[in-house]
Design an enzyme around this catalytic site. Structure first.
Site, mmCIF file in Angstrom:
data_model
loop_
_atom_site.group_PDB
_atom_site.id
_atom_site.type_symbol
_atom_site.label_atom_id
_atom_site.label_comp_id
_atom_site.label_asym_id
_atom_site.label_seq_id
_atom_site.Cartn_x
_atom_site.Cartn_y
_atom_site.Cartn_z
ATOM 1 N N GLU A 80 0.916 -1.527 0.055
ATOM 2 C CA GLU A 80 0.015 -0.045 0.014
ATOM 3 C C GLU A 80 0.852 1.109 0.151
ATOM 4 O O GLU A 80 1.457 1.415 0.172
ATOM 5 C CB GLU A 80 -1.040 -0.025 0.694
ATOM 6 C CG GLU A 80 -2.121 1.069 1.072
ATOM 7 C CD GLU A 80 -3.036 1.080 2.354
ATOM 8 O OE1 GLU A 80 -3.805 2.138 2.547
ATOM 9 O OE2 GLU A 80 -2.612 0.150 3.499
ATOM 10 N N ASN B 275 -12.717 -0.412 -0.942
ATOM 11 C CA ASN B 275 -12.085 -1.139 0.715
ATOM 12 C C ASN B 275 -12.735 -0.856 1.452
ATOM 13 O O ASN B 275 -12.470 0.152 2.062
ATOM 14 C CB ASN B 275 -10.274 -0.919 0.673
ATOM 15 C CG ASN B 275 -9.942 -1.520 1.715
ATOM 16 O OD1 ASN B 275 -9.624 -2.503 1.878
ATOM 17 N ND2 ASN B 275 -9.209 0.094 2.178
ATOM 18 N N GLU B 276 -12.926 -1.944 3.007
ATOM 19 C CA GLU B 276 -13.423 -2.060 3.985
ATOM 20 C C GLU B 276 -14.020 -0.769 3.651
ATOM 21 O O GLU B 276 -14.323 0.296 4.373
ATOM 22 C CB GLU B 276 -12.067 -1.644 4.820
ATOM 23 C CG GLU B 276 -11.330 -2.439 5.098
ATOM 24 C CD GLU B 276 -10.136 -2.122 6.710
ATOM 25 O OE1 GLU B 276 -10.195 -0.768 6.676
ATOM 26 O OE2 GLU B 276 -9.621 -2.754 7.149
ATOM 27 N N TYR C 227 -6.711 -8.234 11.597
ATOM 28 C CA TYR C 227 -5.840 -8.189 13.040
ATOM 29 C C TYR C 227 -5.469 -8.627 14.155
ATOM 30 O O TYR C 227 -6.067 -8.284 15.285
ATOM 31 C CB TYR C 227 -5.336 -6.478 12.534
ATOM 32 C CG TYR C 227 -5.081 -6.250 11.314
ATOM 33 C CD1 TYR C 227 -3.881 -6.247 10.502
ATOM 34 C CD2 TYR C 227 -6.180 -5.410 9.965
ATOM 35 C CE1 TYR C 227 -3.967 -5.819 9.199
ATOM 36 C CE2 TYR C 227 -5.433 -4.929 9.600
ATOM 37 C CZ TYR C 227 -4.438 -4.863 8.862
ATOM 38 O OH TYR C 227 -4.206 -4.667 7.422
ATOM 39 N N GLU D 135 -6.487 -9.003 4.372
ATOM 40 C CA GLU D 135 -5.676 -8.162 5.260
ATOM 41 C C GLU D 135 -5.625 -9.181 6.533
ATOM 42 O O GLU D 135 -6.699 -9.406 6.691
ATOM 43 C CB GLU D 135 -6.116 -6.297 5.999
ATOM 44 C CG GLU D 135 -5.692 -5.693 3.934
ATOM 45 C CD GLU D 135 -6.152 -4.204 4.735
ATOM 46 O OE1 GLU D 135 -6.060 -3.865 6.004
ATOM 47 O OE2 GLU D 135 -6.875 -3.942 3.785
ATOM 48 N N GLN E 238 2.378 -5.750 5.511
ATOM 49 C CA GLN E 238 2.658 -5.656 4.383
ATOM 50 C C GLN E 238 3.841 -6.204 3.956
ATOM 51 O O GLN E 238 4.778 -6.705 4.603
ATOM 52 C CB GLN E 238 2.120 -4.570 3.957
ATOM 53 C CG GLN E 238 0.980 -3.601 4.500
ATOM 54 C CD GLN E 238 0.614 -2.303 3.964
ATOM 55 O OE1 GLN E 238 1.612 -1.848 3.428
ATOM 56 N NE2 GLN E 238 -0.956 -1.436 3.948
#
Length: 513
Positions: free
Chosen positions: A46, A193-194, A260, A317, A366
């Site tokens: 990103e 995204n999201e 996460y 992610e 990432q």
């Protein structure tokens, strides 16, 4: 795959061979699991901090050796991982990214402000052409994330035309003017995204209407049509997968999902990357193992609505997220990477393998200098993290066929009211029939004894790599870049059996012969 005789493998593990009964892990090769799609080992880059600029891109005029602006040392390291796929340009950045800003002469591209990550200047030096240079240099597949948040259906449709058109349209000719005669190969394309958060704070219902509107206008040549990805939910939320799978009947090949691992479970104080107590070691393990339940719950919903499993569940992610290192820009999400991260990575690999029938892609967050990175850089310096080493150890599992496991008698690792299984295991056969085992000992202070028996077959030996260290937060630095890295491992069988001691806090991958 060549025909293989049915085989039963019994793997015994014990927390203390004199005090505890062995854990048994049974493998029956007459029962095949799903193919572990290579893209389960996908990466994510990103426009965030030094994730692209400096970490990957230095520009063609840099004194740091590079190819088309991409630094050679990082390229070489990534090639060794057989990186199958890269997601770009975000993340939250994607929903403020306007693709026309990233084409044409670099010295004439507009300079914007990266409002999501640090408020720094974004000069758009890396755009569409540069990204495809990267994936082609690595032999990877391209996952492009479209701008739903601040873009329009027209803008998104025109970007796809620019990338894939073959004729003499104005956009195809513009691509050629900018140096690319042949179309780019777009393997995957996401609409936003999201959407539940930084991508627009939408409800599943509202996003679904927008998704169907936008995809109506997304058109490519039939032989260069990407798999279409819808922005899905996160953590324990199954409503996005349910609503999308129920209401979108075309142009949706997968629903995305994000999770996460935070040691504390709290976003304001997540926990430190280094010098953490054992209580945060076990809390990290427990929280990362929650991934299994989140996937199971979403799969249960999707299996009812899509029993043919046409729609994938992409964890695009995931990874550890700690408090930012002192002295770093808080918006750059730079964190150190220790043995704990390698154990977390391996545990998630095992979970993804188990659900490979629906989970056909994941992207760790990432690739370089951001969150749970493969690589850290400091100007011309580069180091490989323990997570990098875990990815390299598990390369044989890419596109291998999972061998189902049955575990019993697994010892528990307990501390401060938290309990997790002490052992995790996975197995698969490669396309040429080789059997690989991946084993993790989660216990940070106690070894595990492994007694392996393959019914009807004499074990000659196992060989592979072992990753472990004395300290829970063992890590590499630019001063000591090889402080922690895998060591060669081998063991010989005796009377058809094999006993292995799996060190505390370790990851082991071996080929069984």
């Amino acid at each position: 795959m060549p025909l293989l005789k049915p085989m039963l493998v019994v793997l015994g593990l014990s927390l203390n061979a004199t005090a505890f009964a062995a854990t048994h892990i049974q493998l029956d090769s007459s029962s095949q699991g799903a193919v572990i799609n290579k893209n389960i080992y996908g990466q994510f880059a990103e426009h965030l901090g030094r994730g692209i600029y400096e970490g990957l891109w230095v520009g063609p005029d840099s004194s740091i050796p590079n190819t088309k602006g991409w630094r050679n040392d990082v390229l070489g390291a990534l090639k060794a991982l057989h990186v199958p796929l890269i997601r770009w340009p975000g993340g939250c950045f994607a929903d403020e990214y306007h693709w026309r800003d990233g084409i044409g002469p670099r010295d004439k591209r507009p300079v914007k402000v990266n409002t999501n990550w640090g408020g720094v200047e974004e000069d758009n030096a890396v755009g569409t052409h540069e990204f495809f240079d990267l994936v082609e240099l690595l032999g990877a597949e391209a996952y492009v994330n479209g701008n739903l948040g601040t873009g329009t259906p027209q803008e998104m449709a025109e970007w796809l035309e620019y990338m894939t058109a073959e004729g003499k349209s104005t956009l195809a000719e513009l691509r050629r003017k900018n140096g690319r005669e042949q179309p780019f190969k777009v393997h995957y394309f996401a609409v936003g995204n999201e959407a539940w958060g930084c991508g627009g704070n939408m409800t599943p219902e509202f996003y679904t209407h927008l998704y169907k509107q936008y995809t109506t206008f997304l058109k490519t040549p039939t032989h260069n049509t990407p798999k279409w990805i819808a922005s899905g939910g996160h953590s324990e939320d199954t409503s996005w997968a349910e609503y999308l799978t129920t209401n979108v009947k075309q142009k949706m090949d997968a629903v995305s999902f994000h999770y996460y691992t935070l040691p504390t479970g709290q976003w304001d104080v997540k926990g430190a990357a280094l010098k953490f107590p054992e209580s945060e070691w076990i809390s990290t393990m427990a929280r990362t193992l929650a991934m299994d339940g989140f996937i199971r719950n979403n799969k249960a919903v999707m299996d009812k609505l899509d029993p043919g499993k046409k729609v994938g569940f992409y964890v695009d992610e995931w990874g550890t997220w700690y408090d930012v290192e002192k002295g770093e820009n808080p918006g750059f999400l730079y964190q150190q990477n220790s043995l704990r991260d390698a154990v977390v990575a391996a545990l998630n690999f095992h979970i993804f393998h188990q659900h490979a029938d629906r989970v056909r892609m994941t992207n760790i967050a990432q690739m370089v200098n951001v969150l749970q990175a493969m690589i850290l850089t400091d100007k011309e310096k580069m180091l490989l993290t323990p997570t990098y080493h875990a990815y390299r150890m598990y390369v044989p599992f890419q596109d291998a066929t999972a061998v189902p496991l049955k575990l019993s008698g697994v010892p528990e690792y307990r501390l401060a009211g938290v309990s997790v299984p002490a052992i995790s295991a996975t197995a698969a056969r490669t396309k040429n029939g080789e059997l690989y085992l991946g084993l993790v000992n989660l216990h940070p202070t106690q070894a595990e004894s492994a007694d392996i028996h393959l019914a009807g077959i004499t074990i000659q030996h196992v060989s592979g790599q072992l990753l472990t260290a004395n300290q829970m937060d063992a890590h590499n630095t630019f001063e000591k870049p090889h402080a922690i890295e895998p060591k060669a491992f081998s063991a010989e069988g005796k009377n058809g059996r094999l006993t292995i001691e799996l060190p505390a806090k370790s990851v082991l991958v071996v080929k069984v012969q």
